[in-house]
Design an enzyme around this catalytic site. Structure first.
Site, short mmCIF file in Angstrom:
data_model
loop_
_atom_site.label_atom_id
_atom_site.label_comp_id
_atom_site.label_asym_id
_atom_site.label_seq_id
_atom_site.Cartn_x
_atom_site.Cartn_y
_atom_site.Cartn_z
N ASP A 122 0.80 -1.23 0.00
CA ASP A 122 0.00 0.00 0.00
C ASP A 122 0.83 1.28 0.00
O ASP A 122 0.27 2.38 0.05
CB ASP A 122 -0.95 0.01 1.20
CG ASP A 122 -2.11 -0.95 1.00
OD1 ASP A 122 -2.59 -1.06 -0.14
OD2 ASP A 122 -2.53 -1.60 1.98
N ASP A 183 -5.72 -4.17 -6.43
CA ASP A 183 -5.45 -2.83 -5.92
C ASP A 183 -3.98 -2.44 -6.11
O ASP A 183 -3.63 -1.26 -6.20
CB ASP A 183 -5.76 -2.73 -4.41
CG ASP A 183 -6.88 -3.65 -3.96
OD1 ASP A 183 -7.17 -4.64 -4.66
OD2 ASP A 183 -7.45 -3.41 -2.90
N1 GLY Z 1 -7.62 -2.70 -0.23
C1 GLY Z 1 -8.07 -1.63 -0.99
C2 GLY Z 1 -9.53 -1.61 -1.21
O1 GLY Z 1 -10.28 -1.91 -0.30
O2 GLY Z 1 -9.94 -1.28 -2.27
#
Ligand code: GLY
Length: 406
Positions: A122, A183
């Site tokens: 992230d 993501d």
């Molecule tokens: N983990 C990122 C989202 O919830 O989109």
């Protein structure tokens, strides 16, 4: 790519995708609304002496509540970069120096991320939404170094045998291998940026490898996506596609597909490789074709409880932002189709149904974070607001560009 040429060739007369015309959507009014809500949030974050704890980042407002739930910036809190990013967008819109100072203070709470080993993938969300926007607007050299250090840290999660970045080191046992979530595509932008801005050129190779392997294995033949791809850590072989936040392993989780659309738009921008432009249209078209009438998706396109299922305004905001950019890379007809789709999304999000308005200081209602975990269902969530404001700013720039060449 002939981006400028194509941008210049956009026609304003035909509306292919929807019945909402551009003239009906007032982007300035929507941005003024965002600015008002930002000030409301700042007021809410100030204590009785007017002091703000710049480490505490707004994360969500549940449906039944009216004030932000904040979380302390930490390596585990993947949403910590969105609020500083919103403040930078607000500064970009208003050019208010007080807003710039506030953005700087919240942003500085994330510096530690460039100084510690990567916890998970992230880092792009965390540091590029905050420092990335800050650097874009200020050229502060200290910000540049922080982004470069963070990009190096993110690269430590790349497994060359697999060819992708490991998203969640903590979940290797749970998934039975090297896991890459959709993501993760969003984190590639920081690697491309670093490679072009005095960082190691290898960072762009990592980003391209990640994009290629994801394109090959994380989408089904109909171009819908798996949230998670699991690979053998040692051989790099694809083991399976599955979900973590979606309805089922075989479903199209709305935000996962949205990250894909946004991610491959960025990868095309950074590489100008037509393979990505072709691919992103395919994954966009399956998303658009299956949307409900107001262009705000249900949280998962395959939830059997639709139309009772909750929506995900965040997915709509992410896709709207991506499509405004993507529309500038395409020939006139497709360009207009995507631009009109984005405007339809923004029109819905800016309506009474989706706007928080006086009820809450967030911009938007009705996002869904992690439904299988019963977390953040039908809530205001900070990343929905971030991508909504980004989409509005992109649309404003596109409109200004068109006016300038009229
Ligand atoms: N983990 C990122 C989202 O919830 O989109």
């Amino acid at each position: 790519m002939r981006m400028k040429v194509l941008l210049f060739s956009l026609s304003l007369c035909t509306c292919i995708a929807c019945s909402v015309s551009k003239e009906e959507f007032n982007v300035g009014r929507a941005l003024d609304y965002c600015d008002e809500q930002v000030h409301r949030t700042l007021e809410e974050l100030s204590n009785e002496n007017g002091i703000i704890d710049y480490r505490m980042m707004p994360r969500n407002i549940m449906d039944s509540l009216g004030t932000w739930h904040c979380r302390k910036a930490s390596k585990e809190e993947w949403c910590s970069g969105f609020w500083p990013g919103i403040l930078w967008y607000d500064y970009e819109y208003t050019e208010d120096n007080t807003m710039k100072e506030t953005a700087e203070k919240f942003t500085s709470s994330l510096k530690f991320l460039s100084e510690t080993p990567a916890f998970d993938h992230d880092l792009g969300f965390l540091v590029f939404c905050s420092y990335g926007n800050g650097y874009r607007l200020t050229s502060n050299p200290a910000y540049k170094q922080i982004i470069l250090d963070t990009a190096d840290s993110l690269a430590t999660l790349f497994n060359p045998r697999v060819g992708t970045i490991l998203s969640w080191p903590r979940n290797v046992g749970m998934f039975g291998g090297h896991n890459t979530i959709m993501d993760n595509l969003i984190n590639l932008e920081m690697l491309f940026w670093a490679a072009k801005n005095d960082g190691n050129p290898y960072l762009a190779d990592i980003a391209i490898s990640h994009a290629d392997k994801t394109m090959k294995y994380q989408f089904r033949p109909d171009y819908t996506s798996y949230h998670v791809a699991v690979y053998d850590t040692l051989t790099g072989d694809f083991i399976r596609g599955c979900t973590h936040q979606g309805y089922s392993d075989d479903s199209m989780w709305a935000r996962g597909q949205a990250w894909g659309i946004y991610g491959y738009t960025t990868v095309f921008r950074e590489t100008k490789n037509m393979r990505y432009l072709d691919f992103v249209q395919k994954i966009t078209d399956v998303y658009l074709k299956n949307l409900p009438e107001d262009y705000v998706p249900y949280w998962d396109f395959n939830d059997v409880s639709i139309p009772e299922a909750p929506r995900d305004a965040s997915a709509a905001a992410i896709v709207a932002s991506a499509l405004i950019e993507l529309s500038t890379y395409l020939p006139a007809e497709k360009s207009l189709e995507y631009e009109n789709a984005a405007i339809k999304m923004l029109t819905s999000l800016s309506s009474e149904k989706y706007k928080s308005g006086k009820r809450k200081p967030s911009f938007l209602l009705h996002s869904t974070g992690h439904k299988p975990a019963k977390s953040e269902i039908d809530a205001s969530i900070i990343y929905a607001d971030y991508y909504y404001m980004e989409a509005l700013l992109r649309l404003k720039k596109l409109n200004e560009h068109k006016k300038s060449i009229d």
